[in-house]
Design a protein around this motif. Sequence first.
Motif, PDB file in Angstrom:
ATOM      1  N   UNK A 132       9.797  57.082  -9.384  1.00 52.74           N
ATOM      2  CA  UNK A 132       9.017  57.902 -10.306  1.00 52.74           C
ATOM      3  C   UNK A 132       7.635  58.225  -9.737  1.00 52.74           C
ATOM      4  N   UNK A 133       6.971  57.231  -9.168  1.00 51.85           N
ATOM      5  CA  UNK A 133       5.661  57.465  -8.561  1.00 51.85           C
ATOM      6  C   UNK A 133       5.761  58.403  -7.358  1.00 51.85           C
ATOM      7  N   UNK A 134       6.821  58.285  -6.593  1.00 49.87           N
ATOM      8  CA  UNK A 134       7.019  59.167  -5.443  1.00 49.87           C
ATOM      9  C   UNK A 134       7.243  60.607  -5.903  1.00 49.87           C
ATOM     10  N   UNK A 135       7.996  60.804  -6.962  1.00 53.43           N
ATOM     11  CA  UNK A 135       8.208  62.151  -7.506  1.00 53.43           C
ATOM     12  C   UNK A 135       6.885  62.736  -7.994  1.00 53.43           C
ATOM     13  N   UNK A 136       6.089  61.942  -8.700  1.00 57.84           N
ATOM     14  CA  UNK A 136       4.798  62.421  -9.195  1.00 57.84           C
ATOM     15  C   UNK A 136       3.881  62.781  -8.038  1.00 57.84           C
ATOM     16  N   UNK A 147       6.980  71.480 -14.497  1.00 60.76           N
ATOM     17  CA  UNK A 147       8.279  70.951 -14.891  1.00 60.76           C
ATOM     18  C   UNK A 147       9.357  71.272 -13.855  1.00 60.76           C
ATOM     19  N   UNK A 148       9.495  72.531 -13.493  1.00 56.28           N
ATOM     20  CA  UNK A 148      10.519  72.942 -12.523  1.00 56.28           C
ATOM     21  C   UNK A 148      10.233  72.362 -11.149  1.00 56.28           C
ATOM     22  N   UNK A 149       8.984  72.337 -10.761  1.00 57.31           N
ATOM     23  CA  UNK A 149       8.607  71.769  -9.469  1.00 57.31           C
ATOM     24  C   UNK A 149       8.991  70.300  -9.394  1.00 57.31           C
ATOM     25  N   UNK A 150       8.769  69.552 -10.469  1.00 60.63           N
ATOM     26  CA  UNK A 150       9.127  68.133 -10.496  1.00 60.63           C
ATOM     27  C   UNK A 150      10.633  67.943 -10.396  1.00 60.63           C
ATOM     28  N   UNK A 151      11.399  68.816 -11.036  1.00 62.36           N
ATOM     29  CA  UNK A 151      12.858  68.709 -10.954  1.00 62.36           C
ATOM     30  C   UNK A 151      13.330  68.975  -9.528  1.00 62.36           C
ATOM     31  N   UNK A 169      20.237  49.344 -10.710  1.00 56.83           N
ATOM     32  CA  UNK A 169      18.979  49.701 -10.101  1.00 56.83           C
ATOM     33  C   UNK A 169      17.881  48.867 -10.742  1.00 56.83           C
ATOM     34  N   UNK A 170      17.055  48.256  -9.918  1.00 61.33           N
ATOM     35  CA  UNK A 170      15.993  47.396 -10.424  1.00 61.33           C
ATOM     36  C   UNK A 170      14.818  48.211 -10.924  1.00 61.33           C
ATOM     37  N   UNK A 171      14.012  47.610 -11.773  1.00 64.84           N
ATOM     38  CA  UNK A 171      12.866  48.300 -12.373  1.00 64.84           C
ATOM     39  C   UNK A 171      11.850  48.712 -11.318  1.00 64.84           C
ATOM     40  N   UNK A 172      11.662  47.903 -10.302  1.00 58.80           N
ATOM     41  CA  UNK A 172      10.724  48.243  -9.235  1.00 58.80           C
ATOM     42  C   UNK A 172      11.142  49.481  -8.470  1.00 58.80           C
ATOM     43  N   UNK A 173      12.436  49.654  -8.274  1.00 58.98           N
ATOM     44  CA  UNK A 173      12.955  50.822  -7.581  1.00 58.98           C
ATOM     45  C   UNK A 173      12.738  52.078  -8.421  1.00 58.98           C
ATOM     46  N   UNK A 174      12.944  51.963  -9.715  1.00 56.18           N
ATOM     47  CA  UNK A 174      12.741  53.109 -10.608  1.00 56.18           C
ATOM     48  C   UNK A 174      11.273  53.510 -10.635  1.00 56.18           C
ATOM     49  N   UNK A 175      10.377  52.542 -10.709  1.00 48.76           N
ATOM     50  CA  UNK A 175       8.946  52.825 -10.719  1.00 48.76           C
ATOM     51  C   UNK A 175       8.530  53.474  -9.404  1.00 48.76           C
TER      52      UNK A 175
END
Length: 64
Positions: A10-14, A45-49, A1-7
């Motif tokens: 992560x931003x989409x989850x936030x 925390x739980x909502x993010x999970x 997985x590329x770094x751009x995909x991880x970022x």
Amino acid sequence: MRAGTVVFYLLLVILLTMASVQYGLGRLPGDIVVDLGDFYFYLPFTTAIIVAVLLGVVFWLFRR
């Protein structure tokens, strides 16, 4: 997985966690709330999970 995909993930989850808390999914058991009168701290925390798991399932279904 590329770094751009991880970022991106992560931003989409936030973003989705913030939107879900603002529009009614907040205050689940496991979310951290500190209320000291003049100081208020809320960590969903739980909502993010839950949001991360749902996004993982959606992305997994689209990859199949």
